[in-house]
Design a protein around this motif. Structure first.
Motif, PDB file in Angstrom:
ATOM      1  N   ALA A  89       0.789  -1.239   0.000  1.00  0.00           N
ATOM      2  CA  ALA A  89       0.000   0.000   0.000  1.00  0.00           C
ATOM      3  C   ALA A  89       0.821   1.290   0.000  1.00  0.00           C
ATOM      4  O   ALA A  89       0.371   2.300  -0.509  1.00  0.00           O
ATOM      5  N   ASP A  90       2.013   1.256   0.573  1.00  0.00           N
ATOM      6  CA  ASP A  90       2.813   2.470   0.786  1.00  0.00           C
ATOM      7  C   ASP A  90       3.543   2.878  -0.490  1.00  0.00           C
ATOM      8  O   ASP A  90       4.686   2.513  -0.706  1.00  0.00           O
ATOM      9  N   LYS A  91       2.870   3.656  -1.325  1.00  0.00           N
ATOM     10  CA  LYS A  91       3.432   4.024  -2.624  1.00  0.00           C
ATOM     11  C   LYS A  91       4.482   5.130  -2.538  1.00  0.00           C
ATOM     12  O   LYS A  91       5.331   5.236  -3.409  1.00  0.00           O
ATOM     13  N   ASP A  92       4.448   5.961  -1.498  1.00  0.00           N
ATOM     14  CA  ASP A  92       5.430   7.051  -1.405  1.00  0.00           C
ATOM     15  C   ASP A  92       6.636   6.700  -0.540  1.00  0.00           C
ATOM     16  O   ASP A  92       7.556   7.511  -0.374  1.00  0.00           O
ATOM     17  N   GLY A  93       6.647   5.478   0.033  1.00  0.00           N
ATOM     18  CA  GLY A  93       7.805   4.995   0.759  1.00  0.00           C
ATOM     19  C   GLY A  93       8.056   5.627   2.114  1.00  0.00           C
ATOM     20  O   GLY A  93       9.161   5.548   2.647  1.00  0.00           O
ATOM     21  N   ASP A  94       7.010   6.223   2.734  1.00  0.00           N
ATOM     22  CA  ASP A  94       7.217   6.866   4.039  1.00  0.00           C
ATOM     23  C   ASP A  94       7.018   5.908   5.217  1.00  0.00           C
ATOM     24  O   ASP A  94       7.122   6.303   6.373  1.00  0.00           O
ATOM     25  N   GLY A  95       6.720   4.632   4.920  1.00  0.00           N
ATOM     26  CA  GLY A  95       6.605   3.634   5.977  1.00  0.00           C
ATOM     27  C   GLY A  95       5.247   3.583   6.653  1.00  0.00           C
ATOM     28  O   GLY A  95       5.057   2.898   7.650  1.00  0.00           O
ATOM     29  N   LYS A  96       4.276   4.309   6.114  1.00  0.00           N
ATOM     30  CA  LYS A  96       2.919   4.297   6.660  1.00  0.00           C
ATOM     31  C   LYS A  96       1.940   4.433   5.502  1.00  0.00           C
ATOM     32  O   LYS A  96       2.322   4.773   4.388  1.00  0.00           O
ATOM     33  N   ILE A  97       0.668   4.165   5.782  1.00  0.00           N
ATOM     34  CA  ILE A  97      -0.358   4.172   4.736  1.00  0.00           C
ATOM     35  C   ILE A  97      -1.262   5.380   4.919  1.00  0.00           C
ATOM     36  O   ILE A  97      -1.922   5.524   5.946  1.00  0.00           O
ATOM     37  N   GLY A  98      -1.261   6.242   3.919  1.00  0.00           N
ATOM     38  CA  GLY A  98      -2.148   7.404   3.919  1.00  0.00           C
ATOM     39  C   GLY A  98      -3.521   7.032   3.387  1.00  0.00           C
ATOM     40  O   GLY A  98      -3.717   5.959   2.802  1.00  0.00           O
ATOM     41  N   ILE A  99      -4.469   7.933   3.544  1.00  0.00           N
ATOM     42  CA  ILE A  99      -5.858   7.656   3.160  1.00  0.00           C
ATOM     43  C   ILE A  99      -5.990   7.383   1.659  1.00  0.00           C
ATOM     44  O   ILE A  99      -6.725   6.487   1.249  1.00  0.00           O
ATOM     45  N   ASP A 100      -5.259   8.115   0.829  1.00  0.00           N
ATOM     46  CA  ASP A 100      -5.343   7.891  -0.615  1.00  0.00           C
ATOM     47  C   ASP A 100      -4.664   6.582  -1.027  1.00  0.00           C
ATOM     48  O   ASP A 100      -5.135   5.896  -1.924  1.00  0.00           O
ATOM     49  N   GLU A 101      -3.567   6.227  -0.335  1.00  0.00           N
ATOM     50  CA  GLU A 101      -2.901   4.952  -0.608  1.00  0.00           C
ATOM     51  C   GLU A 101      -3.818   3.791  -0.233  1.00  0.00           C
ATOM     52  O   GLU A 101      -3.890   2.786  -0.945  1.00  0.00           O
ATOM     53  N   PHE A 102      -4.537   3.933   0.883  1.00  0.00           N
ATOM     54  CA  PHE A 102      -5.460   2.898   1.333  1.00  0.00           C
ATOM     55  C   PHE A 102      -6.580   2.705   0.323  1.00  0.00           C
ATOM     56  O   PHE A 102      -6.887   1.588  -0.089  1.00  0.00           O
ATOM     57  N   GLU A 103      -7.166   3.814  -0.109  1.00  0.00           N
ATOM     58  CA  GLU A 103      -8.263   3.751  -1.071  1.00  0.00           C
ATOM     59  C   GLU A 103      -7.770   3.134  -2.389  1.00  0.00           C
ATOM     60  O   GLU A 103      -8.460   2.310  -3.000  1.00  0.00           O
ATOM     61  N   ALA A 104      -6.569   3.478  -2.833  1.00  0.00           N
ATOM     62  CA  ALA A 104      -6.010   2.915  -4.067  1.00  0.00           C
ATOM     63  C   ALA A 104      -5.802   1.403  -3.943  1.00  0.00           C
ATOM     64  O   ALA A 104      -6.076   0.656  -4.881  1.00  0.00           O
ATOM     65  N   LEU A 105      -5.330   0.938  -2.784  1.00  0.00           N
ATOM     66  CA  LEU A 105      -5.125  -0.503  -2.570  1.00  0.00           C
ATOM     67  C   LEU A 105      -6.460  -1.253  -2.625  1.00  0.00           C
ATOM     68  O   LEU A 105      -6.556  -2.305  -3.252  1.00  0.00           O
ATOM     69  N   VAL A 106      -7.476  -0.693  -2.000  1.00  0.00           N
ATOM     70  CA  VAL A 106      -8.802  -1.334  -1.980  1.00  0.00           C
ATOM     71  C   VAL A 106      -9.358  -1.455  -3.406  1.00  0.00           C
ATOM     72  O   VAL A 106      -9.898  -2.488  -3.777  1.00  0.00           O
ATOM     73  N   HIS A 107      -9.213  -0.411  -4.193  1.00  0.00           N
ATOM     74  CA  HIS A 107      -9.810  -0.401  -5.533  1.00  0.00           C
ATOM     75  C   HIS A 107      -8.852  -0.835  -6.632  1.00  0.00           C
ATOM     76  O   HIS A 107      -9.183  -0.717  -7.814  1.00  0.00           O
ATOM     77  N   GLU A 108      -7.692  -1.365  -6.290  1.00  0.00           N
ATOM     78  CA  GLU A 108      -6.699  -1.806  -7.260  1.00  0.00           C
ATOM     79  C   GLU A 108      -7.217  -2.955  -8.094  1.00  0.00           C
ATOM     80  O   GLU A 108      -7.904  -3.823  -7.635  1.00  0.00           O
TER      81      GLU A 108
END
Length: 108
Positions: A89-108
């Motif tokens: 889920a962590d597309k920007d590599g900051d070590g945590k999951i942001g709300i947009d990353e979470f939504e993208a993973l769900v709808h991938e």
């Protein structure tokens, strides 16, 4: 707000049971509980329930207990499952999951 305001309890139970002894797969789990069919707005509401400390991110410590966010009967994720979830889920590599990353993973 609690998870059962957003998802059907029977679908949550079925998905938790499926991963009780099997390696956790977040994409498959989210599909099983009906999140893949949800609007982006409702997926973001689920994220807010899982973001226990309200930081706007799901950090590794919160992620370990993510299944308990769906039901008190949910198991803890293993360290390997937690790391795999972050990697997925962590597309920007900051070590945590942001709300947009979470939504993208769900709808991938």
């Amino acid at each position: 707000m609690v998870m059962t305001d957003l998802l059907k309890p029977e679908e949550i139970k079925k998905a938790l049971d499926a991963f009780s002894a099997e390696t956790f797969d977040p994409k498959k789990f989210f599909e099983m509980v009906g999140m893949k069919a949800m609007s982006a707005e409702n997926v973001k509401k689920v994220f807010q329930v899982l973001d226990v400390d309200g930081s706007g991110f799901i950090e590794e410590e919160e992620l370990k207990f993510v299944l308990k966010g769906f039901s008190k009967d949910g198991r803890d994720l293993t360290d390997a499952e937690t790391k795999a979830f972050i990697t997925a889920a962590d597309k920007d590599g900051d070590g945590k999951i942001g709300i947009d990353e979470f939504e993208a993973l769900v709808h991938e």
